[in-house]
Enzyme design. Sequence first.
Site, mmCIF file in Angstrom:
data_model
loop_
_atom_site.group_PDB
_atom_site.id
_atom_site.type_symbol
_atom_site.label_atom_id
_atom_site.label_comp_id
_atom_site.label_asym_id
_atom_site.label_seq_id
_atom_site.Cartn_x
_atom_site.Cartn_y
_atom_site.Cartn_z
ATOM 1 N N GLU A 113 -1.221 -2.829 9.141
ATOM 2 C CA GLU A 113 -0.321 -2.573 8.026
ATOM 3 C C GLU A 113 -1.153 -2.581 6.749
ATOM 4 O OE1 GLU A 113 3.023 -5.267 8.397
ATOM 5 O OE2 GLU A 113 3.343 -5.149 6.242
ATOM 6 N N ASP A 123 6.390 -10.582 -2.410
ATOM 7 C CA ASP A 123 5.123 -11.182 -2.034
ATOM 8 C C ASP A 123 4.816 -12.448 -2.807
ATOM 9 O OD1 ASP A 123 3.957 -9.474 0.026
ATOM 10 O OD2 ASP A 123 4.146 -7.908 -1.493
#
Lengths: 259, 398
Positions: free
Chosen positions: A46, A57
Amino acid sequence: MNRIQQAFQKKGKGLLNIYFTAGYPRLHDTVPLIQAVAAAGADLIEIGMPFSDPLADGPVIQASSTVALRNGMNLRVLFDQLQGIRELVPDTPILLMGYLNPVMQFGVENFCRKAAAAGVDGVILPDLPLDDYVQEYQEIFRRHSLRPVFLVTPQTAPARIRRIDELTDSFLYLVSGPGTTGGQNTQAEGVQEAYFQRIEDMQLRNPRLIGFGISDKASFRQACRYAEGAIIGSALIRALEDTEDAPAAAQQFVRSVLA
Amino acid sequence: MSTTYQQPTERGYYGQFGGAFIPEMLYPNVEELRENYLAILADPEFQQQYQLLLRDYVGRPTPLFEAKRLSAKYNTHIFLKREDLCHTGAHKVNNTVGQILLAKRLGKTRIIAETGAGQHGVATATVCALMGMQCIVYMGEVDMERQKPNVYRMRLLGAEVRAAMSGSRTLKDATNEAIRDWISNPVDTHYIIGSVVGPHPYPDLVARLQAVISEEMRKQLLEKTGSELPDYVVACVGGGSNAAGAFYHFLEEPAVKLVAVEAAGHGIHSGHSAATSVLGKPGIIHGSRTLLMQDEDGQITEPYSISAGLDYPGIGPLHAFLADAGRARFISIEDEDALKAVAECSRLEGIIPALETAHALAVLGQLGAGPDDVVVVNLSGRGDKDLETYVKYADSML
């Protein structure tokens, strides 16, 4: 059968998906890192498309995104780097993970065309809502044979999980618990177990990978008890922080997880 | 359903702007709010509690004051809507009083907020103290430095102030951190957003809670001028909550000219500006599609304004729509002119405005308002919090 499905069929259980940020720690580390983690045994890769404001995040991936942007990474550079990647890494599925705004500014059609041409298999855009995907993006994704990957959390209602399952032929990204990427898992184990079991019992079409808070061999093994595999990102990026040779450090990290 | 200026579509769109671009982790929270907010706002018991608090706690209605010396200077009729007289010193509390009641209805026990100038943070900490709720406020490290008194006020009120250390360490980054907190605390926490930004239903929810400003204006104008409708309504725009409230009940009145004032910083094209309607392109920030300052790769650029409350790279989707449709006129004001307006309002009317508000006051000379026109400026906040800045720039203000 697409490359993602083939990867799941071939291995069945214990798949490791490795995330890293494109252009980190140095601008041209992207391709050597793909080769290194594939050679070390990662089953899926990824690649993070860095964004200035990555809401889902935690600090580690945020910091790596800031460095990557400062290094000059953007989608044009990334697609240039990915040209010819399928000659180097023919079978390992590659997914692009990022946020909607840079993709929108690049042009969704243009993005999908370039991604497909590079041999990318799937796309993860956490801030793309399901309804918007269906109404505006699905047709374009299909035309370019790109699979969307959607997130599922402990709060996602069963009917919504079914809908997500219908919308892709890749895998479901099970977020392990509340929090952003790279966090510590603070839930009582029974709570998490019940959530994973609930999803297992739904007998979904797509396999599942567990992500968020998976950081080493022990947590990877633990996650693999409840799903076909797991995703590691922040912990790998931390391993790249103070190294001269990022590909070697990545390889060592992946081997330590799979050992 | 077609959009009016006032009412977004069911999915939260004002024209092409709005929506809810949020990660799955936020979906249940935002959906819960979307499904319930209209019914809760319409509930008589909620309304009774809300109106009572607005009156006895916030101090509403706020006066509409005829500013005679400013009027003489600009040769028109200027009225100031005194939101600076609200409890806590700005319009922000109208929203937090409503949202804390809503949070209680939803069974939430923990409140988070972002703040730029600190006014929303103080207003949130205040209502949390009132209701006995836990309160965490995210504030950019740079803003904590330039708005110190508000940091102390929040702490005194029992809130925890957490510094946002990423990016430009201002309002955008504080909002990012608040959203990340909400992702990490999806069940017990309500996020009190301070402006008409964020995913649907926030822009509509906050606009409705601030709409009391223009509701009162209409009544007060009728009393003072014989007409509910002024010729101009002027308000500053960072995210745009005070402007949304001041415009709300005039949005569907084409005779009323709406003027939104943004911060030009050191100059619109200086590279140090927050003039989003000029510099922005459609993009996604904090869950909403709106006009957004960004580079050609879609990375959000760092805005700049001397005023912490206007230092934001986006504007609420309602305002993006008003700009796009030409319903509101957007003007940008540089730091220096805002500072001059602070001094002017202080000397002519005995009212020291907040730096944000001063941007709105600075356009009085360029409206083109005639001697018979009625101009309402939303005096969104008072200048106490900016005293340190005013001392620093004292020489250039006068």
